[in-house]
Enzyme design. Structure first.
Site, PDB file in Angstrom:
ATOM      1  N   ASP A 115       0.825  -1.195   0.000  1.00 48.71           N
ATOM      2  CA  ASP A 115       0.000   0.000   0.000  1.00 48.71           C
ATOM      3  C   ASP A 115       0.872   1.264   0.000  1.00 48.71           C
ATOM      4  OD1 ASP A 115      -2.686   1.249   0.422  1.00 48.71           O
ATOM      5  OD2 ASP A 115      -1.752   1.910   2.288  1.00 48.71           O
TER       6      ASP A 115
ATOM      7  N   GLU B  23       1.487  -0.074  -4.805  1.00 46.67           N
ATOM      8  CA  GLU B  23       0.453   0.879  -5.190  1.00 46.67           C
ATOM      9  C   GLU B  23       1.139   2.179  -5.595  1.00 46.67           C
ATOM     10  OE1 GLU B  23      -3.625   2.972  -3.494  1.00 46.67           O
ATOM     11  OE2 GLU B  23      -1.909   2.691  -2.146  1.00 46.67           O
TER      12      GLU B  23
END
Length: 618
Positions: free
Chosen positions: A332, A361
């Site tokens: 993330d 990400e």
């Protein structure tokens, strides 16, 4: 007098006894709780957390494990041990803590590695990922909906921001559905403990990096889910968050040292402008506040430049790979963390597991900016992120527009896709791009305002997504046309899958519970996914494309003697094209139409219906 003497003696004894009890160290956390012998990296960090333990001296019972370093922190409640286990065999040993006359024994184990653990296969372009938010997919065990002692006990399926009760068992019970659909990998939004007062359903505020959230299941449940998925040919990708943790994490509530967190644990908001990491003109201040600033006030930002923090996080990811046998990690907010530390992490994982894969990400606005983050990028040189896979957000944006617009030979519609792929020269490895129509942070791709028109749009988009370069990802519910607009809040983007709860009146896990439109969409996706599985032309093949002509976009995937050729009509009207310009990508004048299994003659010309398509196999 005798009685007074006895009372004084008892008081003195109790005072000494009380001091002894108070001084006896009590260990609350051991992280990691065990490790393995035979790992390539010989160093092991063990974090001990307990009341007033920092003054204790440390020894080990093992003769073949070297205690290299004992590190005290600002908080008196931590000790960091660094061990050299290069010569250690699998064993149980003891860590002895001694404070004055008090001595505490902490048992520890180096386990034997599973045979072939280092050869775990990561996800790749032959796979299709199915993204699930565990709280919203299926509730297999209602007994863990509310867990006593956890800060958020509310379960309310009518509240999009509350917990809904989905769990690991619910996913496990529907593995056959997932396998039948044809996807080959599961990407699970974070499953680690999020013991937060509110908003804990999404999983992105971790409070214990070594514990599955009890409302989702146990560590053993997660290991079983991975094993069951693997047995059905489904890989598992684990969502991890190194940039920040939850405010209720014990590492923040009782910071080992202030420098474990950016801005010494004081809330400073990030600007979200991670473009500054690659911007050659950015100020130092802009770079710092973007990377060191907190994502939100409830998510303190780790200082990965602290070597102890870096080691803690790196070891944690390796622990889950070794312990659960996961096949990949989705990291993330990758650009929000320290570049050098994240590069070190990618290398450390790759050294232990050469066939493993990590996707970061990388939510940035252009392919140039995203390419900076992929391993071996010339744009980042001499730095190297060592991140194998990045997320292709710009392609998502183009796909969400391309299938709405009319296509000309120079712009708009499918020309967007042609022009964007023509710029793949910026990527070190275009096949290692995660491609997607939507995910848990974006509006869902399907719109319900005009079902017939949007179903055509849906089908064309799926054909492109599942046949172009990269690693496709499908968001759960896409197969049954779930729709939601981000403007109405993230909670609604993550709606419950119909049929995942016993009380549901509709069950879309079975065809009898789906509408005719949903069944058509489901069957279409399933046919494409099952055909794609094991197809080397798609998984490994090169890509050759032809610019749209009369609004028709065509491209070929070829590997060895196998070819797949795709035609897409980007217009709202029927289109007939001369096939002479396409002979270079058509191996023969006869092909199999993948979606009808009919033999098609490709001679002088070809007619495509409005917003139609062909997928030919040679």
């Amino acid at each position: 007098m005798k009685r007074l003497f006895i009372l004084v003696a008892l008081f003195t004894f109790w005072e000494c006894y009380s001091q002894t009890i108070a001084a006896t160290p009590v260990i609350k956390k051991v992280a990691p709780s065990f490790w393995w012998a035979g790992m390539k990296n010989p160093e092991l960090q063990i974090l001990l957390y307990g009341e007033q333990i920092s003054s204790a001296s440390v020894t080990l019972s093992s003769s073949d494990i070297l205690l290299k370093e004992v590190v005290k922190q600002e908080s008196p409640n931590y000790l960091l041990l660094y061990l050299d286990v290069s010569k250690a065999s699998p064993q149980q040993f003891h860590i002895f803590l001694k404070q004055g006359k008090n001595r505490l024994t902490v048992p520890y184990e180096l386990k034997p590695r599973r045979v072939g653990a280092e050869n775990v296969e990561g996800f790749h372009s032959g796979d299709v990922l199915y993204l699930i938010m565990p709280d919203r997919f299926a509730n297999g065990d209602s007994s863990n909906d509310r867990v006593p002692g956890m800060l958020e006990s509310k379960v309310d399926r009518n509240d999009p921001f509350a917990r809904h009760g989905g769990d690991l068992k619910g996913i496990e019970e529907h593995l056959d559905y997932i396998a039948d659909l044809g996807v080959t990998a599961l990407w699970l939004n974070p499953v680690l403990e999020n013991d937060m007062k509110e908003g804990s359903y999404h999983g992105y505020a971790i409070t214990d990096y070594y514990r599955i959230d009890p409302r989702l299941g146990t560590n053993d449940d997660f290991v079983r889910l991975v094993g069951q998925a693997n047995s059905k040919g489904i890989k598992v990708v684990m969502d991890m968050i190194f940039n920040h943790c939850g405010r209720e994490n014990y590492l923040f509530r009782d910071m080992p040292s202030k420098d474990w967190f950016n801005y010494e644990g004081e809330y400073v908001q990030t600007t979200y402008q991670t473009i500054t990491q690659s911007d050659p003109y950015a100020t130092d201040y802009a770079k710092k506040i973007a990377v060191d600033g907190w994502f939100t006030e409830s998510m303190p930002d780790f200082n990965q430049r602290n070597r102890h923090v870096a080691t803690y996080l790196i070891q944690n990811s390796i622990w889950w790979i070794e312990y659960a046998g996961i096949n990949g990690i989705r990291q993330d907010t990758h650009p929000y963390a320290d570049f050098d530390m994240m590069a070190k992490w990618c290398r450390a994982v790759n050294e232990e597991y050469p066939a493993f894969n990590i996707v970061g990400e990388t939510w940035l606005g252009s392919n140039v900016l995203i390419s900076y983050w992929q391993k071996d990028s010339k744009l980042a040189a001499p730095k190297n992120s060592y991140l194998p896979t990045v997320m292709d957000f710009p392609l998502m944006e183009h796909m969400n527009k391309a299938f709405d617009e009319e296509t000309t030979d120079w712009n708009g519609g499918l020309f967007r896709l042609y022009e964007y792929l023509a710029q793949d020269i910026v990527y070190p490895d275009p096949m290692n791009l995660l491609t997607f129509l939507d995910n848990h942070d974006t509006s869902r791709f399907f719109r319900s305002d005009d079902d017939t028109k949007n179903l055509d749009r849906y089908k064309q988009a799926l054909v492109f997504l599942l046949t172009t370069r990269g690693i496709p990802q499908i968001y759960y519910g896409t197969e049954i046309l779930m729709s939601a607009d981000k403007a109405n809040g993230d909670g609604l983007l993550r709606c419950d899958f119909p049929g995942g709860w016993k009380e549901d009146t509709l069950n879309c896990f079975v065809n009898a519970g789906r509408t005719a439109l949903q069944e058509e969409a489901f069957s279409f996706m399933r046919a494409l996914l099952q055909w794609r599985k094991g197809n080397e032309a798609i998984a490994k093949g090169d890509l050759k494309q032809i610019a749209p002509y009369k609004g028709v976009y065509a491209y070929r995937r070829k590997y060895g003697e196998k070819s797949v050729v795709v035609f897409l009509n980007g217009n709202d009207r029927e289109q007939t094209i001369d096939l002479i310009p396409y002979r270079e990508i058509l191996p023969s004048s006869t092909a199999i139409d993948v979606l009808t299994n009919k033999t098609i003659r490709l001679e002088k010309d070809m007619t495509l219906p409005a917003r139609g398509f062909y997928v030919f196999s040679f």
